[in-house]
Structures are given as C-alpha cells and as structure tokens.
Design a protein around this motif. Structure first.
Motif, PDB file in Angstrom:
ATOM      1  N   SER A 388       0.814  -1.228   0.000  1.00 22.24           N
ATOM      2  CA  SER A 388       0.000   0.000   0.000  1.00 22.24           C
ATOM      3  C   SER A 388       0.840   1.268   0.000  1.00 22.24           C
ATOM      4  CB  SER A 388      -0.962   0.024   1.192  1.00 22.24           C
ATOM      5  OG  SER A 388      -1.881  -1.029   1.102  1.00 22.24           O
ATOM      6  N   ARG A 406       2.428   8.303   0.197  1.00 21.31           N
ATOM      7  CA  ARG A 406       2.853   7.700   1.460  1.00 21.31           C
ATOM      8  C   ARG A 406       4.330   7.296   1.380  1.00 21.31           C
ATOM      9  NH1 ARG A 406      -0.724   4.007   1.587  1.00 21.31           N
ATOM     10  NH2 ARG A 406      -2.327   5.214   2.654  1.00 21.31           N
ATOM     11  N   LEU A 471     -13.354  -0.770  -0.796  1.00 18.08           N
ATOM     12  CA  LEU A 471     -12.132  -0.506  -0.034  1.00 18.08           C
ATOM     13  C   LEU A 471     -10.950  -0.499  -1.002  1.00 18.08           C
ATOM     14  CD1 LEU A 471     -12.711  -3.051   2.901  1.00 18.08           C
ATOM     15  CD2 LEU A 471     -13.533  -0.708   2.732  1.00 18.08           C
ATOM     16  N   GLY A 473      -6.598   1.009  -1.553  1.00 14.71           N
ATOM     17  CA  GLY A 473      -5.422   1.763  -1.126  1.00 14.71           C
ATOM     18  C   GLY A 473      -5.157   2.946  -2.026  1.00 14.71           C
ATOM     19  N   HIS A 494     -14.041   3.834   0.798  1.00 16.67           N
ATOM     20  CA  HIS A 494     -12.933   4.051   1.727  1.00 16.67           C
ATOM     21  C   HIS A 494     -11.633   3.965   0.936  1.00 16.67           C
ATOM     22  CE1 HIS A 494     -15.581   3.491   5.297  1.00 16.67           C
ATOM     23  NE2 HIS A 494     -16.255   2.741   4.434  1.00 16.67           N
ATOM     24  N   MET A 497      -6.329   3.108   1.967  1.00 17.62           N
ATOM     25  CA  MET A 497      -6.324   2.149   3.073  1.00 17.62           C
ATOM     26  C   MET A 497      -5.117   1.212   2.997  1.00 17.62           C
ATOM     27  SD  MET A 497     -10.294   1.123   3.535  1.00 17.62           S
ATOM     28  CE  MET A 497     -10.136   1.104   5.313  1.00 17.62           C
ATOM     29  N   LEU A 498      -4.517   0.954   4.157  1.00 19.70           N
ATOM     30  CA  LEU A 498      -3.505  -0.077   4.298  1.00 19.70           C
ATOM     31  C   LEU A 498      -4.210  -1.409   4.543  1.00 19.70           C
ATOM     32  CD1 LEU A 498      -1.084   1.870   6.663  1.00 19.70           C
ATOM     33  CD2 LEU A 498      -0.718   1.395   4.237  1.00 19.70           C
ATOM     34  N   GLN A 500      -4.134  -3.402   7.031  1.00 23.24           N
ATOM     35  CA  GLN A 500      -4.734  -3.478   8.371  1.00 23.24           C
ATOM     36  C   GLN A 500      -5.971  -2.592   8.495  1.00 23.24           C
ATOM     37  OE1 GLN A 500      -1.608  -2.610   7.653  1.00 23.24           O
ATOM     38  NE2 GLN A 500      -0.877  -0.855   8.868  1.00 23.24           N
ATOM     39  N   ASP A 501      -6.020  -1.506   7.688  1.00 20.97           N
ATOM     40  CA  ASP A 501      -7.211  -0.647   7.701  1.00 20.97           C
ATOM     41  C   ASP A 501      -8.424  -1.392   7.151  1.00 20.97           C
ATOM     42  OD1 ASP A 501      -5.673   1.467   8.673  1.00 20.97           O
ATOM     43  OD2 ASP A 501      -5.151   2.138   6.655  1.00 20.97           O
ATOM     44  N   LYS A 502      -8.191  -2.208   6.120  1.00 21.81           N
ATOM     45  CA  LYS A 502      -9.291  -2.983   5.549  1.00 21.81           C
ATOM     46  C   LYS A 502      -9.836  -3.970   6.579  1.00 21.81           C
ATOM     47  CE  LYS A 502      -7.603  -2.705   0.775  1.00 21.81           C
ATOM     48  NZ  LYS A 502      -7.153  -3.467  -0.416  1.00 21.81           N
ATOM     49  N   GLU A 504      -9.757  -3.683   9.835  1.00 21.13           N
ATOM     50  CA  GLU A 504     -10.500  -2.940  10.860  1.00 21.13           C
ATOM     51  C   GLU A 504     -11.861  -2.499  10.337  1.00 21.13           C
ATOM     52  OE1 GLU A 504      -7.989   0.255  12.039  1.00 21.13           O
ATOM     53  OE2 GLU A 504      -6.462  -1.052  12.945  1.00 21.13           O
ATOM     54  N   THR A 505     -11.915  -2.073   9.090  1.00 22.30           N
ATOM     55  CA  THR A 505     -13.203  -1.643   8.515  1.00 22.30           C
ATOM     56  C   THR A 505     -14.180  -2.806   8.441  1.00 22.30           C
ATOM     57  OG1 THR A 505     -12.079   0.054   7.196  1.00 22.30           O
ATOM     58  CG2 THR A 505     -14.294  -0.591   6.511  1.00 22.30           C
TER      59      THR A 505
END
Length: 632
Positions: A388, A406, A471, A473, A494, A497-498, A500-502, A504-505
């Motif tokens: 990502s 990033r 979702l 990145g 969204h 996203m990294l 880990q963000d996916k 969590e979502t």
C-alpha cells in the motif's frame, strides 16, 4: 443410451421387489392362494431387505455408538411379522430398500457431477523434445517444464504458460464463461480447456495430479465432507430423536395394551408408530440440497469450501469489495509521463527497472508502456515491496523508490513541483519515482471498471443486499471516479487504506450483520479471513486464492458472485422447505398412527415417499442456472 449400473444395493432392492411379487402371487393367485410361494417370497424380502440393513445398523451401534435410523425400519418389520402381518412387514422392507437405493443413487449423482470434469481431460499430449521433434505421450507422464504443442481444437493436457503463439481458448469447463479468452505468450492456460485457433507452445507448470481440475475436485470433495450447520443439526437431531422414537413406541405399546387392545394389536400400532415417526426425511433434508448446490456451483466456476459457506453467504447483506482487480479490470494503462529532466524515455526505463520486480497491476501497466516504446529496463537490485505504499531498490548510482505519496513521505521527499501537484489533483492513480528525498518524476495510470461489475452490483441489491462498500489503497479521487460509475455511495467508499485498515473496517461492518469481502485472494488474505465470508476473485490456477477464501470465483466475471449469492439463498430456502415438509408429513403420520388406526402400509408409503420427495427437491439445484454459461 446410458447403461444402468447394478451395484449391491440395487441388486438387493430388485431382490426385495421380486420377493414381494412372489408373496403377492402366493396370497391372491390362484384364488385359493399358494402358502409355500407366499412364505418363500416373504423370506426373500426379509433376507434381501432386512438382514443387510440390520447388520449395517447393528455394526454402527456397536462400532460407532450410533443408533442408525435403519434399525427402526427393521424393528417395525419384525414386529409386524410377529403379530401375523408378515406381508405388511415385507411391503415396509421393500419400499424402504427401494427408497434407500434411490436416495443413494440420487446423492451419488450430486457427488459425481463435478467428477464429470475428469472425462474432459485429454488422454495424450504432444510433447516437444529438445531436438524439435514431437512425441505423442500419455498426459499423466508430463512433468513440470515440458513443452507441449497445442493444435487448433485440442484440449490442454495440463496447466501451463504459453511460450509461443496466440489464439482464443474456450475456458467454459473451468470458469463457466461462454466467451473465448484471447491468450498471448506469458499467459496461463488450464487443463481441459480448448485451444480454438492457432498453434500454441505451452510450458507445463503443474502436473496432471496437481492441475486446476484436480484441485477443484479435491476442494469440492472436502467441501462435501464438511458439514454445514443445518447438516450438523439434522444429524444431532436424528440421533437423539431416534432414541426418543424407540422409547415412544415402547410406551405406546404399553398404553395400547393397557387400554384394552390385545398384545398383537398393540404391537402392530407400535410398529406403525415406529415407521410414521422415523426422521429419515428430516435427516436427509440438508445434505440433499447442499451436495447438489456444491456440485452445480463447481460446474459453474464457483467453489464453495463447504455447506457452511453456502449458508453464511445466504445470510450476507453487506458486501465489501477490494477495488483493484476485483471491481476493476486490473489492467491499467499509462496515460501521462512527467519527467522533471525532460527525458521521458530515460525516466520510464529507470521506473520499469524497479517495477519489473513487482507483480502489481500498475507495475504491469508501466512495463507494457516501456515495451511499447521499445525501451530497455535499467538493472535494479535489492528490491523490497512496501504494501500500500510502493517499492524500493538500488541501481548503479544509488537507492531508488517508486510509489504513492505515502512512500514519498517515508523517503522525506516533497512533491512541490507544479506539474506533479497538478497530476495529484486528477482522478487517476499517480506513481512517483524518486532517489532519496528527490522526486524524479511521475506517471499517471488509469484502471477501468469491469463490464460485469455494475450489473452484478445491481443484482446483489435486487436480491436484498443492504450495503455495498468499496475498499482501496488508491487515492480518493480515483476511488470516487470508479465508485460513481458503479453506483456506490460516496460514504461507502474508503480510500487510501492499508491492509490493516481494511481488516478494521470489515470488523466494524460485521457489527451490523454478516459481511462478505471480495478480493483477489493474495493481497487481501487478512481481510478475506476476517470477513464472515471471504470471496476470492479470478482464482483459477491460484493456490493462494483457492486456499485463502471461503468461496472462490474461478473466472473474473463479477456476475458469478451475484449468481453464487442467489444460489446460496435458494439452497437455504430449499433446505427450509424440506424441513417444513418433512416435519409436517411426520406429524400427520404420527397423528394418524396414534388416533386414527393408520395401516402400516400407508405409514410406509407416506414415510418413504416423503423421503424421496425431499431428496428430489434438493436435486433441483443440480440444474441451477449458475452452471450454464452466460452468452455475452
């Protein structure tokens, strides 16, 4: 014309039918009857229909401590014979034997449906020797690295990669897609697919024992052995209920006897209750439907990892999608190149040297652009991927990096050039190339939504899906451009996203109900595992994708997802129908046997007929339209 196979259960069923016919002839023909013929017929029925069933039931009871439902039928038949109703007992055993044979043959048809793919495998292959000669050998003898020649109309003998040649390949046997797929050097071909035109040279990548079809059959076989919640419940219920039926029949015998019936009438009524209350139809309700659904889905290019995945997918009302390679084609194209020193070719050669070590779809787009311009990649070493964010490496001068904002921030690079800033304001993906804190330039890459994505999302909404989430990145302007074309609400998009963000979502989405996540099965393994149902897209030939998800779509046709969801809901509906019918029929038969002097033969017909109808209702799923290629 199909040849009927006469296995042992079929032969025993035919023997019981013959015995019953002899018993009937001995009872009513000639007019005075023929007692010896009647006895011989009844004996044949009890030997062919009762002894094997009793032996099997007692073996299960002794070895596995499992009280088989078949024991109820044998007990009822013996009880009928004990009170002088041996002919009724023979009718019971005959119908029970016939229905059991039909049930096994029907479920065997569901289990064998996927194995029919084995017949599509070519028996031989044309292997190219190092000296250029071609030898016809058995396909199982192919080894990884062998080169095979595919002539027009030939079936692919093993999974491989095209080395030379171009042509169309019919992959309907694997993916369920009706339209041929154009193949070029470097692309995969799968066993049992058909080369339509052109001569192809294919390098074998998997042996026949480890081909896509072999993996499909193994996965479906494992799925058929894994019980769904409804199957586990019916098995649990059947065991305990069988004990209750035996106890209830014994109590009924005592009750009828104490109420003034003689012991023969009481035993006859208890035997009728045993048959009427037997839960055969209830126990078979779920397996008949699930086995059929698994087989139909596999023939349509969708692999479920068991009945549990079917039942969970049916309950899903929230779908979360990865964008790249799932909702979009994943085949991006370079639209614009900005080199700060003005040398676009040199810039692209350097960027391609770094991206040549990546499997990302953006890297593939950059490499295609470099090849189209006739450029050579700069040699880059010590390459590392940063999910990502981007990729880093080293050339003869020093460290290099490529990626999004990033990655630029991580390298301490400031994107302050007006030309680069203007690229970032657009709705296309921007890839920056830099050396340390210096940005050398950027390219813009655009990806387009699949043609099947919008219809598939509409079909999901029409089937009752409450929410569809995307979702990615990628940058938000890019995500909004794709989402707008697919009808995804901006608040459900969204971006940036990294991995880990996916995860969590998805964890947050599960608070509102069952969630299915659809991804490529490789980059999104964690999200696939976190969702209630993980769906891998385009999983044919991918070991990682086939293992990472609960459901694997072998093709890249998004409409297969909508069909799989519809099939799952239809399967659950049929299971519910079967349970309601089986329980209702059992209640009617039990009521008739307790209060209305229901004859034993009618109880037998009602019980066995109900069981067969439940199985046939489940088998309707074998012809579900998911297995029919869509003409597009």
């Amino acid at each position: 014309m199909k040849r009927i196979s006469f296995d042992l259960p079929t032969c025993l069923s035919l023997a019981t039918v013959l015995g019953l016919l002899l018993a009937a002839a001995g009872t009513w023909w000639p007019p005075a009857g023929h007692p010896s013929l009647k006895c011989a017929g009844i004996a044949l029925v009890f030997l062919a229909g009762g002894v094997p069933t009793a032996w099997s039931a007692l073996s299960s009871l002794y070895r596995q401590r499992v009280l088989d439902i078949d024991l109820l039928m044998v007990t009822a038949a013996v009880a009928a014979a004990a009170v002088g109703a041996a002919l009724e007992g023979a009718v019971l055993l005959t119908l029970f034997s016939i229905s059991t044979t039909l049930e096994h043959r029907a479920l065997g048809r569901a289990r064998r449906a996927i194995e029919a793919l084995m017949a599509l495998r070519p028996e031989t292959a044309l292997r190219k020797a190092p000296d250029g000669s071609v030898v016809d050998i058995p396909a199982p003898e192919l080894a990884v690295g062998d080169v095979v020649i595919l002539r027009p109309g030939a079936r692919v003998p093993a999974d491989g990669v095209i080395a030379h040649g171009r042509g169309g390949v019919d992959e309907a046997n694997i993916t369920g897609e009706s339209m041929p797929v154009s193949k070029e050097p470097g692309e995969q071909v799968f066993e049992a697919t058909i080369n339509l035109d052109g001569v192809l040279e294919v390098v074998v990548s998997h042996t026949v024992a480890d081909s896509t079809i072999a993996r499909m059959i193994r996965l479906v076989t494992e799925a058929q052995e894994a019980r769904a919640p409804s199957e586990r419940f019916s098995a649990w219920f059947g065991q305990r209920y069988t004990v209750a039926v035996i106890i209830g029949a014994a109590l009924a015998f005592l009750a009828f006897y104490l109420l003034g019936r003689d012991w023969e009438q009481a035993l006859y009524r208890a035997a009728t209750l045993l048959v009427a209350a037997s839960p055969c139809a209830i126990v078979i309700s779920a397996p008949a439907a699930i086995l059929s659904a698994l087989s139909a889905a596999a023939r349509g290019g969708v692999l479920f990892k068991g009945g549990g995945a079917i039942e969970t997918l049916a309950a899903v009302r929230i779908f979360a999608f990865d964008k790249t390679g799932t909702l979009t084609t994943g085949r991006a194209a370079v639209n614009q190149v900005v080199a700060r020193d003005g040398d676009e070719d040199g810039f692209l050669s350097l960027l391609a040297g770094l991206e040549a070590h990546s499997e990302h779809h953006i890297a593939a787009a950059i490499l295609r652009e470099t090849k189209a311009r006739g450029l050579k990649n700069v040699a880059v070493m010590d390459v590392n991927a940063h999910p990502s964010a981007g990729i880093t490496g080293r050339d003869s001068i020093g460290q290099l990096w490529a990626g999004n904002t990033r990655m630029a921030s991580a390298m301490g690079a400031a994107i302050d050039d007006p030309a680069l800033t203007q690229l970032a304001e657009g709705a296309q993906t921007v890839v920056y190339l830099g050396r340390g804190p210096t940005v050398l330039g950027a390219v813009t890459v655009a990806d387009e939504a699949r043609g099947t994505s919008a219809p598939a999302l509409r079909a999901l909404r029409d089937s009752g899906v409450r929410r569809i989430v995307m979702l990615t990145g990628d940058r938000r302007p890019v995500a909004l451009r794709i989402g707008a074309g697919l009808g995804v609400a901006p608040e459900d998009i969204h971006a940036g996203m990294l991995p880990q963000d996916k995860v969590e979502t998805i964890a947050q989405l599960t608070r509102d109900g069952a969630v299915a996540f659809v991804g490529d099965g490789v980059n999104d393994a964690a999200a696939l595992a976190r969702a209630d149902v993980g769906v891998a897209m385009g999983a044919a030939g991918s070991d990682v994708a086939l293992q990472a998800a609960d459901v694997a779509l072998l093709s890249e046709n998004m409409q297969k997802l909508a069909e799989a969801h519809r099939l799952a809901r239809r399967t659950v509906a049929i299971i519910r129908q079967n349970f309601i019918f089986a329980i209702g029929a059992m209640l009617v038969l039990v009521t008739g046997s307790l209060f209305f002097n229901l004859p034993l033969p009618l109880a037998v017909i009602g019980h066995e007929g109900g069981t067969v109808l439940v199985v046939l209702n489940g088998l309707r799923l074998l012809s579900d339209r998911i297995r029919t290629p869509d003409p597009r």
